[in-house]
Design an enzyme around this catalytic site. Sequence first.
Site, mmCIF file in Angstrom:
data_model
loop_
_atom_site.group_PDB
_atom_site.id
_atom_site.type_symbol
_atom_site.label_atom_id
_atom_site.label_comp_id
_atom_site.label_asym_id
_atom_site.label_seq_id
_atom_site.Cartn_x
_atom_site.Cartn_y
_atom_site.Cartn_z
ATOM 1 N N THR A 63 0.947 -1.343 -0.085
ATOM 2 C CA THR A 63 0.047 -0.140 -0.013
ATOM 3 C C THR A 63 1.015 1.191 0.038
ATOM 4 O O THR A 63 0.462 2.166 -0.454
ATOM 5 C CB THR A 63 -0.931 0.096 1.251
ATOM 6 O OG1 THR A 63 -1.312 -1.321 1.272
ATOM 7 C CG2 THR A 63 -2.129 1.081 1.024
ATOM 8 N N ARG A 88 7.903 -2.550 2.726
ATOM 9 C CA ARG A 88 8.096 -2.575 4.258
ATOM 10 C C ARG A 88 8.446 -4.125 4.591
ATOM 11 O O ARG A 88 7.584 -5.115 4.193
ATOM 12 C CB ARG A 88 6.895 -2.325 4.887
ATOM 13 C CG ARG A 88 6.608 -0.766 4.824
ATOM 14 C CD ARG A 88 5.596 -0.435 5.787
ATOM 15 N NE ARG A 88 5.177 1.023 5.244
ATOM 16 C CZ ARG A 88 3.859 1.374 5.697
ATOM 17 N NH1 ARG A 88 3.189 0.765 6.790
ATOM 18 N NH2 ARG A 88 3.634 2.749 5.438
ATOM 19 N N SER A 108 6.068 3.898 8.700
ATOM 20 C CA SER A 108 5.030 4.659 9.030
ATOM 21 C C SER A 108 4.571 4.563 10.498
ATOM 22 O O SER A 108 5.578 4.742 11.494
ATOM 23 C CB SER A 108 3.735 4.264 8.351
ATOM 24 O OG SER A 108 2.584 5.308 8.674
ATOM 25 N N HIS A 109 3.465 3.894 10.903
ATOM 26 C CA HIS A 109 3.084 3.494 12.465
ATOM 27 C C HIS A 109 3.513 2.120 12.897
ATOM 28 O O HIS A 109 3.211 1.921 13.938
ATOM 29 C CB HIS A 109 1.511 3.632 12.232
ATOM 30 C CG HIS A 109 0.979 2.509 11.184
ATOM 31 N ND1 HIS A 109 1.073 3.051 9.849
ATOM 32 C CD2 HIS A 109 0.407 1.360 11.207
ATOM 33 C CE1 HIS A 109 0.376 1.977 9.218
ATOM 34 N NE2 HIS A 109 0.257 1.026 9.928
ATOM 35 N N ASP A 114 1.690 9.819 13.784
ATOM 36 C CA ASP A 114 2.411 8.360 13.736
ATOM 37 C C ASP A 114 4.039 8.548 13.422
ATOM 38 O O ASP A 114 4.697 9.679 13.643
ATOM 39 C CB ASP A 114 1.906 7.561 12.588
ATOM 40 C CG ASP A 114 2.012 8.136 11.303
ATOM 41 O OD1 ASP A 114 2.367 9.187 11.016
ATOM 42 O OD2 ASP A 114 2.021 7.093 10.366
ATOM 43 N N ASP A 160 6.118 8.551 10.835
ATOM 44 C CA ASP A 160 6.430 9.281 9.994
ATOM 45 C C ASP A 160 5.894 10.575 9.545
ATOM 46 O O ASP A 160 6.003 11.415 8.761
ATOM 47 C CB ASP A 160 6.645 8.703 8.568
ATOM 48 C CG ASP A 160 5.124 8.387 8.269
ATOM 49 O OD1 ASP A 160 4.459 8.052 8.897
ATOM 50 O OD2 ASP A 160 4.959 8.172 6.701
ATOM 51 N N ASP A 193 2.397 11.417 9.112
ATOM 52 C CA ASP A 193 1.643 11.620 8.066
ATOM 53 C C ASP A 193 -0.040 11.150 8.625
ATOM 54 O O ASP A 193 -1.069 11.563 8.197
ATOM 55 C CB ASP A 193 1.512 10.817 6.908
ATOM 56 C CG ASP A 193 1.974 9.363 7.007
ATOM 57 O OD1 ASP A 193 2.026 9.000 7.913
ATOM 58 O OD2 ASP A 193 2.000 8.911 5.825
ATOM 59 N N ARG A 194 0.073 10.757 9.796
ATOM 60 C CA ARG A 194 -1.175 10.289 10.388
ATOM 61 C C ARG A 194 -1.710 11.362 11.507
ATOM 62 O O ARG A 194 -0.843 11.940 12.100
ATOM 63 C CB ARG A 194 -1.318 8.827 10.937
ATOM 64 C CG ARG A 194 -1.139 7.764 9.949
ATOM 65 C CD ARG A 194 -1.234 6.503 10.390
ATOM 66 N NE ARG A 194 -1.383 5.495 9.501
ATOM 67 C CZ ARG A 194 -1.852 4.405 9.542
ATOM 68 N NH1 ARG A 194 -2.357 3.941 10.659
ATOM 69 N NH2 ARG A 194 -2.017 3.521 8.482
ATOM 70 N N LYS A 199 -0.756 12.575 3.030
ATOM 71 C CA LYS A 199 -1.663 13.195 4.117
ATOM 72 C C LYS A 199 -0.578 13.671 5.144
ATOM 73 O O LYS A 199 0.514 13.405 5.277
ATOM 74 C CB LYS A 199 -2.184 11.549 4.987
ATOM 75 C CG LYS A 199 -1.322 10.468 5.133
ATOM 76 C CD LYS A 199 -2.410 9.532 5.420
ATOM 77 C CE LYS A 199 -1.332 8.239 6.019
ATOM 78 N NZ LYS A 199 -1.624 7.071 5.273
#
Length: 544
Positions: free
Chosen positions: A18, A22, A113-114, A278, A280, A282-283, A377
């Site tokens: 997505t 990763r 990311s998270h 989060d 990085d 973006d959340r 985002k």
Amino acid sequence: MQIETITTTPYNDQNPGTSGLRKKVKVFQQPGYLENFVQSIFDSLEDITHKTLVLGGDGRYFNRVAIQIIIKMAAANGFGELIIGQGGLLSTPAASNIIRKYQAFGGLILSASHNPGGPDEDFGIKYNVSNGGPASETYTEAFYKRSLSITEYKTTNIQDIDLDSIGSQQIGNIKITIIDPVSDYAELMQSIFDFKLLKQSISSGYITLLFDAMSAITGPYAKRILVDILGAPSESVINAEPLEDFGGHHPDPNLAHAHELAELMFSDNAPVFGAASDGDGDRNMITGSNIFVTPSDSLAILAANAHLIPAYSKGLSGVARSMPTSQAVDRVAAKYNIPCYETPTGWKFFGNLLDAGKITLCGEESFGTGSDHVREKDGLWAVLFWLNLIAVRRQPVADIVHDHWQKFGRDIYCRHDYEAVETPIANSIVEDLRKQLPTLPGQTFGEYTVKYADEFCYEDSIDGSISKNQGIRIGFENGSRIVFRLSGTGTVGATLRIYIERFEPDADKHNQDAQIALAFLIDLAEQLCEVKKRTGRTEPDVIT
Ligand code: G1P
Ligand code: ZN
């Protein structure tokens, strides 16, 4: 500078999901693993000679090592300039901004990311194109294809670069510039929001706030913007130091993982506003005193109030949401008579719509909201948007949310995640759901009659590309939905996500707990997919 060509053998698992590739850090540490993927990207791009590449990451374990490897490879492959965040740090939205602002050819963002960080946890890498957004599937498929046949990669014998000193240096044919990771982003935020009003609202004590950076990348950004520029007390930003292992936590902004924030926000001492971001940056998770705002509601509320924000005062060209995101924003679009697009999960699907000026705001149920200011985002952007809204409306978060429900109705919503399910079980769940699809329309379960049952397929209205198998949807006559899909970001087994929503127009019934209000549909979802039965689990790992 001497260019070296190193012989390598392909790995067969470098298929981006997505949001980029990763894997566990240990996978990335295999000989040539990172190098193969980076070279596959460089080989798949058009001419990169003398072009500018932006480079930075969320600071997790392996970030600095990976950056040094990539610097040498970028130099050997002919890039003309590298723009790197000091300390190797760049939040994802800040990287997107820098690519756009300095008209770079693209960027490599190092992040998972998270997902947790550390030697035994996750690492990731993704390529963003010149509009600042994640590479589309056409690119990611090309990267994967190249990775399957790669036989060599290029590097140089230059010394490691000092990532901590701001400034430029020329090494052979490449200019390497280390920049302050925050200042361009802070400037961009000041061009969007009413900082004067925000400063006043904070200094007068009308707005009190708590921001949890979760020991990840947004710490330096939040400190600079919320504390240094807007004047919030320094205690307003917690877990502000980016750590390589995020302090051993999941840097995932939800009520379970941002527990320090959650505890305070649901206490008598809660500040007016609370938020988290989060790994990085973006959340975003938005809360107010004793209220949690679901990301789907947050998107709808931002869309309904956008005209109150300086940058969006002229209105929105349109909005978009990922398919599993609730239909709350659709109601706002219908009322304001603007287009609303439904895209597959993943930010890369918003890029074309944003570039074509078809949408101004977009979002996902997975704590992602953003606008046309960058092509990712943006966590802190959402935080500032909410703060600006509270300052203009002079209402607490709970009142803003309740007013919205009153006006548009409430889309009661939840997501259940079953993590690390054995892949064969997860695949058979999806296959069996697929088999049931033709038989479901017309069937009635309690007060729910199935209107359609299908697998979401998206045709991009700008470039005509088609993305199939983007989640199984079961829609009911009364607008309720159950959606099933497998995560494309996990690194262990498979994660089954079940998204459930029901529309409640009656204001007297708005103050219900989502799990209770959705109990019937939650049971029905289990009846249809049997995840509990097949895995022996009694409940989801995460409920958001
Ligand atoms: C998840 C979210 C998705 C988001 C992505 C990257 O992907 O569901 O909305 O864009 O992370 O942050 P998934 O694991 O579901 O494929
Ligand atoms: Zn993220």
